[in-house]
Design a protein around this motif. Sequence first.
Motif, PDB file in Angstrom:
ATOM      1  N   ALA A   1       0.853  -1.192   0.000  1.00 19.28           N
ATOM      2  CA  ALA A   1       0.000   0.000   0.000  1.00 19.28           C
ATOM      3  C   ALA A   1       0.889   1.243   0.000  1.00 19.28           C
ATOM      4  O   ALA A   1       1.794   1.359   0.810  1.00 19.28           O
ATOM      5  N   THR A   2       0.632   2.142  -0.938  1.00 18.00           N
ATOM      6  CA  THR A   2       1.418   3.369  -1.030  1.00 18.00           C
ATOM      7  C   THR A   2       0.562   4.613  -0.884  1.00 18.00           C
ATOM      8  O   THR A   2       1.081   5.707  -0.750  1.00 18.00           O
ATOM      9  N   VAL A   3      -0.761   4.463  -0.915  1.00 15.60           N
ATOM     10  CA  VAL A   3      -1.672   5.598  -0.830  1.00 15.60           C
ATOM     11  C   VAL A   3      -2.655   5.360   0.305  1.00 15.60           C
ATOM     12  O   VAL A   3      -3.240   4.289   0.416  1.00 15.60           O
ATOM     13  N   ASN A   4      -2.819   6.363   1.141  1.00 19.85           N
ATOM     14  CA  ASN A   4      -3.805   6.319   2.210  1.00 19.85           C
ATOM     15  C   ASN A   4      -4.931   7.263   1.781  1.00 19.85           C
ATOM     16  O   ASN A   4      -4.779   8.471   1.819  1.00 19.85           O
ATOM     17  N   HIS A   5      -6.067   6.703   1.371  1.00 16.85           N
ATOM     18  CA  HIS A   5      -7.192   7.494   0.881  1.00 16.85           C
ATOM     19  C   HIS A   5      -8.242   7.583   1.984  1.00 16.85           C
ATOM     20  O   HIS A   5      -8.663   6.573   2.524  1.00 16.85           O
ATOM     21  N   VAL A   6      -8.668   8.795   2.323  1.00 18.70           N
ATOM     22  CA  VAL A   6      -9.668   9.004   3.359  1.00 18.70           C
ATOM     23  C   VAL A   6     -10.883   9.667   2.731  1.00 18.70           C
ATOM     24  O   VAL A   6     -10.760  10.665   2.021  1.00 18.70           O
ATOM     25  N   GLU A   7     -12.061   9.093   2.995  1.00 20.41           N
ATOM     26  CA  GLU A   7     -13.326   9.662   2.512  1.00 20.41           C
ATOM     27  C   GLU A   7     -14.198   9.975   3.712  1.00 20.41           C
ATOM     28  O   GLU A   7     -14.106   9.312   4.735  1.00 20.41           O
ATOM     29  N   GLU A   8     -15.064  10.962   3.568  1.00 17.64           N
ATOM     30  CA  GLU A   8     -16.042  11.239   4.601  1.00 17.64           C
ATOM     31  C   GLU A   8     -17.407  10.896   4.045  1.00 17.64           C
ATOM     32  O   GLU A   8     -17.863  11.479   3.050  1.00 17.64           O
ATOM     33  N   ILE A   9     -18.055   9.918   4.677  1.00 15.71           N
ATOM     34  CA  ILE A   9     -19.371   9.460   4.235  1.00 15.71           C
ATOM     35  C   ILE A   9     -20.322   9.591   5.410  1.00 15.71           C
ATOM     36  O   ILE A   9     -20.106   8.997   6.461  1.00 15.71           O
ATOM     37  N   ASN A  10     -21.372  10.381   5.225  1.00 16.78           N
ATOM     38  CA  ASN A  10     -22.353  10.627   6.279  1.00 16.78           C
ATOM     39  C   ASN A  10     -21.695  11.071   7.585  1.00 16.78           C
ATOM     40  O   ASN A  10     -22.056  10.628   8.663  1.00 16.78           O
ATOM     41  N   GLY A  11     -20.688  11.913   7.488  1.00 18.19           N
ATOM     42  CA  GLY A  11     -20.014  12.444   8.662  1.00 18.19           C
ATOM     43  C   GLY A  11     -18.981  11.521   9.284  1.00 18.19           C
ATOM     44  O   GLY A  11     -18.357  11.869  10.266  1.00 18.19           O
ATOM     45  N   LYS A  12     -18.795  10.327   8.729  1.00 16.90           N
ATOM     46  CA  LYS A  12     -17.803   9.392   9.257  1.00 16.90           C
ATOM     47  C   LYS A  12     -16.630   9.304   8.299  1.00 16.90           C
ATOM     48  O   LYS A  12     -16.811   9.164   7.090  1.00 16.90           O
ATOM     49  N   LYS A  13     -15.428   9.397   8.846  1.00 14.67           N
ATOM     50  CA  LYS A  13     -14.235   9.284   8.020  1.00 14.67           C
ATOM     51  C   LYS A  13     -13.867   7.815   7.876  1.00 14.67           C
ATOM     52  O   LYS A  13     -13.789   7.090   8.859  1.00 14.67           O
ATOM     53  N   ILE A  14     -13.645   7.407   6.643  1.00 14.63           N
ATOM     54  CA  ILE A  14     -13.261   6.031   6.343  1.00 14.63           C
ATOM     55  C   ILE A  14     -11.961   6.077   5.572  1.00 14.63           C
ATOM     56  O   ILE A  14     -11.848   6.788   4.578  1.00 14.63           O
ATOM     57  N   GLY A  15     -10.973   5.334   6.032  1.00 15.93           N
ATOM     58  CA  GLY A  15      -9.661   5.346   5.402  1.00 15.93           C
ATOM     59  C   GLY A  15      -9.342   4.030   4.722  1.00 15.93           C
ATOM     60  O   GLY A  15      -9.766   2.962   5.170  1.00 15.93           O
ATOM     61  N   TYR A  16      -8.615   4.109   3.632  1.00 16.13           N
ATOM     62  CA  TYR A  16      -8.193   2.933   2.875  1.00 16.13           C
ATOM     63  C   TYR A  16      -6.695   3.041   2.627  1.00 16.13           C
ATOM     64  O   TYR A  16      -6.203   4.106   2.269  1.00 16.13           O
ATOM     65  N   ASN A  17      -5.977   1.951   2.781  1.00 20.60           N
ATOM     66  CA  ASN A  17      -4.580   1.869   2.398  1.00 20.60           C
ATOM     67  C   ASN A  17      -4.535   1.047   1.114  1.00 20.60           C
ATOM     68  O   ASN A  17      -4.855  -0.148   1.135  1.00 20.60           O
ATOM     69  N   LEU A  18      -4.183   1.697   0.018  1.00 20.03           N
ATOM     70  CA  LEU A  18      -4.259   1.061  -1.296  1.00 20.03           C
ATOM     71  C   LEU A  18      -2.928   1.118  -2.024  1.00 20.03           C
ATOM     72  O   LEU A  18      -2.128   2.024  -1.805  1.00 20.03           O
ATOM     73  N   CYS A  19      -2.737   0.156  -2.912  1.00 20.12           N
ATOM     74  CA  CYS A  19      -1.584   0.231  -3.808  1.00 20.12           C
ATOM     75  C   CYS A  19      -1.940   1.212  -4.932  1.00 20.12           C
ATOM     76  O   CYS A  19      -3.102   1.589  -5.112  1.00 20.12           O
ATOM     77  N   ARG A  20      -0.942   1.621  -5.688  1.00 22.55           N
ATOM     78  CA  ARG A  20      -1.157   2.602  -6.747  1.00 22.55           C
ATOM     79  C   ARG A  20      -2.160   2.102  -7.785  1.00 22.55           C
ATOM     80  O   ARG A  20      -3.032   2.847  -8.231  1.00 22.55           O
ATOM     81  N   ALA A  21      -2.080   0.817  -8.148  1.00 22.75           N
ATOM     82  CA  ALA A  21      -2.974   0.268  -9.174  1.00 22.75           C
ATOM     83  C   ALA A  21      -4.433   0.291  -8.717  1.00 22.75           C
ATOM     84  O   ALA A  21      -5.329   0.690  -9.472  1.00 22.75           O
ATOM     85  N   CYS A  22      -4.687  -0.135  -7.483  1.00 23.12           N
ATOM     86  CA  CYS A  22      -6.062  -0.138  -6.983  1.00 23.12           C
ATOM     87  C   CYS A  22      -6.601   1.274  -6.814  1.00 23.12           C
ATOM     88  O   CYS A  22      -7.758   1.553  -7.116  1.00 23.12           O
ATOM     89  N   TYR A  23      -5.753   2.201  -6.348  1.00 24.87           N
ATOM     90  CA  TYR A  23      -6.180   3.588  -6.212  1.00 24.87           C
ATOM     91  C   TYR A  23      -6.574   4.146  -7.576  1.00 24.87           C
ATOM     92  O   TYR A  23      -7.625   4.775  -7.724  1.00 24.87           O
ATOM     93  N   THR A  24      -5.733   3.906  -8.583  1.00 27.63           N
ATOM     94  CA  THR A  24      -6.001   4.412  -9.926  1.00 27.63           C
ATOM     95  C   THR A  24      -7.290   3.814 -10.468  1.00 27.63           C
ATOM     96  O   THR A  24      -8.107   4.508 -11.073  1.00 27.63           O
ATOM     97  N   GLU A  25      -7.497   2.518 -10.225  1.00 27.71           N
ATOM     98  CA  GLU A  25      -8.701   1.842 -10.714  1.00 27.71           C
ATOM     99  C   GLU A  25      -9.963   2.390 -10.053  1.00 27.71           C
ATOM    100  O   GLU A  25     -10.978   2.602 -10.706  1.00 27.71           O
ATOM    101  N   LEU A  26      -9.887   2.671  -8.762  1.00 23.37           N
ATOM    102  CA  LEU A  26     -11.055   3.138  -8.031  1.00 23.37           C
ATOM    103  C   LEU A  26     -11.311   4.635  -8.167  1.00 23.37           C
ATOM    104  O   LEU A  26     -12.449   5.070  -8.308  1.00 23.37           O
ATOM    105  N   PHE A  27     -10.241   5.448  -8.099  1.00 26.16           N
ATOM    106  CA  PHE A  27     -10.415   6.893  -8.003  1.00 26.16           C
ATOM    107  C   PHE A  27      -9.788   7.678  -9.144  1.00 26.16           C
ATOM    108  O   PHE A  27      -9.871   8.896  -9.171  1.00 26.16           O
ATOM    109  N   GLY A  28      -9.147   7.010 -10.078  1.00 23.97           N
ATOM    110  CA  GLY A  28      -8.476   7.706 -11.171  1.00 23.97           C
ATOM    111  C   GLY A  28      -7.094   8.153 -10.735  1.00 23.97           C
ATOM    112  O   GLY A  28      -6.731   8.076  -9.568  1.00 23.97           O
ATOM    113  N   SER A  29      -6.305   8.602 -11.684  1.00 18.01           N
ATOM    114  CA  SER A  29      -4.936   8.989 -11.348  1.00 18.01           C
ATOM    115  C   SER A  29      -4.835  10.502 -11.215  1.00 18.01           C
ATOM    116  O   SER A  29      -5.664  11.247 -11.697  1.00 18.01           O
ATOM    117  N   ILE A  30      -3.769  10.921 -10.565  1.00 15.63           N
ATOM    118  CA  ILE A  30      -3.479  12.349 -10.463  1.00 15.63           C
ATOM    119  C   ILE A  30      -2.733  12.716 -11.731  1.00 15.63           C
ATOM    120  O   ILE A  30      -1.787  12.045 -12.129  1.00 15.63           O
TER     121      ILE A  30
END
Length: 162
Positions: free
Chosen positions: A11-40
């Motif tokens: 895992a190289t990316v720590n992605h945090v989302e806020e859903i309904n006021g709750k923060k949810i974090g994901y530790n993802l590799c670059r490939a999975c991050y790109t697949e789910l959220f697109g690339s920078i």
Amino acid sequence: MLCQRCKKNQATVNHVEEINGKKIGYNLCRACYTELFGSINSAAGNDMLSGLIAQPARRRMSNCPVCGMAYSDFERTGLLGCATCYDVFKEELMPYIERIQGKVVHVGKVGQDAREQDLTRKLSRLQEELELAVRERRYPDAERINLKISEVRKLMSDGEGK
């Protein structure tokens, strides 16, 4: 730490989302991050993002002196080998514990209420006194203690101790 999605790559990316006021974090590799959220799109953006979310370099002890577990084993399995591992790998574990539990200070387990705990302690003490009275052949005292034990057990079973 392995990617939480594919469980294969580091895992190289720590992605945090806020859903309904709750923060949810994901530790993802670059490939999975790109697949789910697109690339920078820009290299500067990638450098800035990695500087913001990359985890700091960790001091890693090779192994726990008690059970021999390596920190890399924890990263792979999510399990520690013994209680000493918490002390040995404390610096590395605290961010995980804080992220999962929201705090790193133990506030105690909520179980029996104080009254029930007092009755349990009183029952234990009375049972010890009863044994001593019987051993010393103080039968009138033993009878009195036995009545108190019965009263405490009744309080506990009736729920009045709660």
